[in-house]
Design an enzyme around this catalytic site. Sequence first.
Site, PDB file in Angstrom:
ATOM      1  N   SER A 129      31.033 -49.471 -34.849  1.00 16.34           N
ATOM      2  CA  SER A 129      32.301 -48.741 -34.943  1.00 16.34           C
ATOM      3  C   SER A 129      33.488 -49.686 -34.870  1.00 16.34           C
ATOM      4  O   SER A 129      33.431 -50.720 -34.191  1.00 16.34           O
ATOM      5  CB  SER A 129      32.374 -47.750 -33.784  1.00 16.34           C
ATOM      6  OG  SER A 129      33.679 -47.238 -33.655  1.00 16.34           O
ATOM      7  N   TYR A 154      32.682 -45.464 -25.019  1.00 18.63           N
ATOM      8  CA  TYR A 154      32.037 -45.349 -26.340  1.00 18.63           C
ATOM      9  C   TYR A 154      31.971 -46.731 -26.995  1.00 18.63           C
ATOM     10  O   TYR A 154      30.937 -47.156 -27.497  1.00 18.63           O
ATOM     11  CB  TYR A 154      32.829 -44.373 -27.223  1.00 18.63           C
ATOM     12  CG  TYR A 154      32.428 -44.381 -28.686  1.00 18.63           C
ATOM     13  CD1 TYR A 154      31.175 -43.916 -29.081  1.00 18.63           C
ATOM     14  CD2 TYR A 154      33.305 -44.858 -29.669  1.00 18.63           C
ATOM     15  CE1 TYR A 154      30.807 -43.920 -30.423  1.00 18.63           C
ATOM     16  CE2 TYR A 154      32.942 -44.857 -31.004  1.00 18.63           C
ATOM     17  CZ  TYR A 154      31.682 -44.392 -31.378  1.00 18.63           C
ATOM     18  OH  TYR A 154      31.319 -44.404 -32.706  1.00 18.63           O
TER      19      TYR A 154
HETATM   20  N1  LIG Z   1      32.450 -40.641 -38.291  1.00 19.94           N
HETATM   21  C1  LIG Z   1      33.150 -41.716 -37.956  1.00 19.94           C
HETATM   22  O1  LIG Z   1      34.347 -41.813 -38.200  1.00 19.94           O
HETATM   23  C2  LIG Z   1      32.479 -42.874 -37.264  1.00 19.94           C
HETATM   24  C3  LIG Z   1      33.263 -44.003 -36.984  1.00 19.94           C
HETATM   25  C4  LIG Z   1      32.660 -45.088 -36.364  1.00 19.94           C
HETATM   26  C5  LIG Z   1      31.307 -45.051 -36.055  1.00 19.94           C
HETATM   27  N2  LIG Z   1      30.580 -43.938 -36.323  1.00 19.94           N
HETATM   28  C6  LIG Z   1      29.152 -43.962 -35.988  1.00 19.94           C
HETATM   29  O2  LIG Z   1      28.437 -43.525 -37.132  1.00 19.94           O
HETATM   30  C7  LIG Z   1      27.281 -42.803 -36.749  1.00 19.94           C
HETATM   31  C8  LIG Z   1      27.280 -41.440 -37.405  1.00 19.94           C
HETATM   32  O3  LIG Z   1      28.447 -40.740 -36.983  1.00 19.94           O
HETATM   33  P1  LIG Z   1      28.747 -39.256 -37.447  1.00 19.94           P
HETATM   34  O4  LIG Z   1      30.206 -39.162 -37.640  1.00 19.94           O
HETATM   35  O5  LIG Z   1      27.811 -38.855 -38.522  1.00 19.94           O
HETATM   36  O6  LIG Z   1      28.391 -38.475 -36.089  1.00 19.94           O
HETATM   37  P2  LIG Z   1      27.620 -37.080 -35.895  1.00 19.94           P
HETATM   38  O7  LIG Z   1      27.815 -36.711 -34.473  1.00 19.94           O
HETATM   39  O8  LIG Z   1      28.028 -36.129 -36.947  1.00 19.94           O
HETATM   40  O9  LIG Z   1      26.105 -37.500 -36.172  1.00 19.94           O
HETATM   41  C9  LIG Z   1      25.253 -38.037 -35.178  1.00 19.94           C
HETATM   42  C10 LIG Z   1      23.976 -37.202 -35.167  1.00 19.94           C
HETATM   43  O10 LIG Z   1      23.088 -37.794 -34.218  1.00 19.94           O
HETATM   44  C11 LIG Z   1      22.426 -36.751 -33.532  1.00 19.94           C
HETATM   45  N3  LIG Z   1      22.016 -37.278 -32.232  1.00 19.94           N
HETATM   46  C12 LIG Z   1      22.801 -37.586 -31.168  1.00 19.94           C
HETATM   47  N4  LIG Z   1      22.046 -38.050 -30.163  1.00 19.94           N
HETATM   48  C13 LIG Z   1      20.755 -38.028 -30.596  1.00 19.94           C
HETATM   49  C14 LIG Z   1      19.513 -38.394 -30.001  1.00 19.94           C
HETATM   50  N5  LIG Z   1      19.444 -38.873 -28.750  1.00 19.94           N
HETATM   51  N6  LIG Z   1      18.394 -38.228 -30.729  1.00 19.94           N
HETATM   52  C15 LIG Z   1      18.436 -37.759 -31.997  1.00 19.94           C
HETATM   53  N7  LIG Z   1      19.594 -37.400 -32.611  1.00 19.94           N
HETATM   54  C16 LIG Z   1      20.736 -37.534 -31.904  1.00 19.94           C
HETATM   55  C17 LIG Z   1      23.441 -35.632 -33.407  1.00 19.94           C
HETATM   56  O11 LIG Z   1      22.815 -34.352 -33.266  1.00 19.94           O
HETATM   57  C18 LIG Z   1      24.206 -35.748 -34.725  1.00 19.94           C
HETATM   58  O12 LIG Z   1      23.682 -34.855 -35.708  1.00 19.94           O
HETATM   59  C19 LIG Z   1      27.296 -42.771 -35.229  1.00 19.94           C
HETATM   60  O13 LIG Z   1      26.508 -43.845 -34.761  1.00 19.94           O
HETATM   61  C20 LIG Z   1      28.748 -43.010 -34.883  1.00 19.94           C
HETATM   62  O14 LIG Z   1      28.893 -43.592 -33.603  1.00 19.94           O
HETATM   63  C21 LIG Z   1      31.132 -42.845 -36.922  1.00 19.94           C
END
Ligand SMILES: NC(=O)c1ccc[n+]([C@@H]2O[C@H](COP(=O)([O-])OP(=O)(O)OC[C@H]3O[C@@H](n4cnc5c(N)ncnc54)[C@H](O)[C@@H]3O)[C@@H](O)[C@H]2O)c1
Length: 326
Positions: A129, A154
């Site tokens: 991130s 985070y």
């Molecule tokens: N969306 C953004 O802007 C953004 C920015 C920086 C980093 N990220 C990173 O990208 C990745 C995806 O983000 P996103 O926006 O799709 O988030 P999201 O919350 O929509 O997707 C994450 C998914 O992981 C699942 N999950 C959480 N804990 C779990 C576990 N222990 N076992 C199995 N499944 C689990 C959740 O149910 C969810 O569906 C994450 O690692 C997030 O930290 C996202």
Amino acid sequence: MKVFVTGVAGFVGYHVAGQLLAGGHQVVGLDSLNDYYSVRLKTDRLARLTTEAGFSFHKGDLSCRTTVDGVLQAHPDITHVVHLAAQAGVRHSLADPCAYITANITGHVVLLEAVRHLEGLRHIVYASSSSVYGLNEVMPFRESDAVDRPGSFYAVTKRAGELTAHAYAHLYGLRQTGLRFFTAYGPWGRPDMAYYTFARSIMNGTPLTLYAGAGLARDFTYIDDIVSGVLAALGNEPEPGDSRIFNLGCDAPTPVRRLVSLLEEALGRKALIEERNRPLSDVEATWSSHEAITDLTGWRPEVPIEEGIGRFVAWFRAYEAGLADS
Ligand SMILES: NC(=O)c1ccc[n+]([C@@H]2O[C@H](COP(=O)([O-])OP(=O)(O)OC[C@H]3O[C@@H](n4cnc5c(N)ncnc54)[C@H](O)[C@@H]3O)[C@@H](O)[C@H]2O)c1
């Protein structure tokens, strides 16, 4: 490729899996479907993926080794991993820091411990991130910058993921690429993120909270650009034992006030704005250099914020109307 996608029912996971399936690849998805935000949105995303040939889904928690081993026993021919499952959200990490340890630290280690035994494993791409840049002030953020001043727990767990990947690449010869996503947004997006909560407030005529400070800005990156970056990285394998890290952002920070104006235009309504002080966990600005990944893969972001917000609002209107009808 046969790709193990963790967090497949999440925002980024759903889009990455859809694009892999459209390209004729097989996807093995894992997600706990937790209730951090609407479970209905997660199951709606999944329902669209399950109609595709080549998709199989396992509901379970990544931090449970038995669960992950069960998935790998059913699919010993997995060749690639895209690890996206996480407890996301900067502000929520003040309310429930331990959830971040379980999902982002334990989950990541369990995944690496399990997949390192796969015989045909070629490459692991995982989500980091922009938050790891924390309180850094020199812009744009570059991969060579020191990242030891996190502004939230985070961010601590995302940096821990990068360091864990490095150690596992070194110890076991795994090929790994970490991607520092910069504020992904778009259709099927996350309802906890500012652009989504703002859209809801404008639509419903309720006040939205804007954290004071003209400098508040984010390098918003449209979801299709995030997906093409993930796939570009996935197809570009490092040497065994290499653990690389790239920014995946637009190199175009947008003031959050401008985001509100774009949403107002697209929704055809004015926002009611309440100003508050910025929480300490929220950094003032993010701005990504993407030179490194462009040099390696040729990837470039293609969707400007004006177009991306228009596409998001078109989906948002249709999806929210469907929810109201059901
Ligand atoms: N969306 C953004 O802007 C953004 C920015 C920086 C980093 N990220 C990173 O990208 C990745 C995806 O983000 P996103 O926006 O799709 O988030 P999201 O919350 O929509 O997707 C994450 C998914 O992981 C699942 N999950 C959480 N804990 C779990 C576990 N222990 N076992 C199995 N499944 C689990 C959740 O149910 C969810 O569906 C994450 O690692 C997030 O930290 C996202």
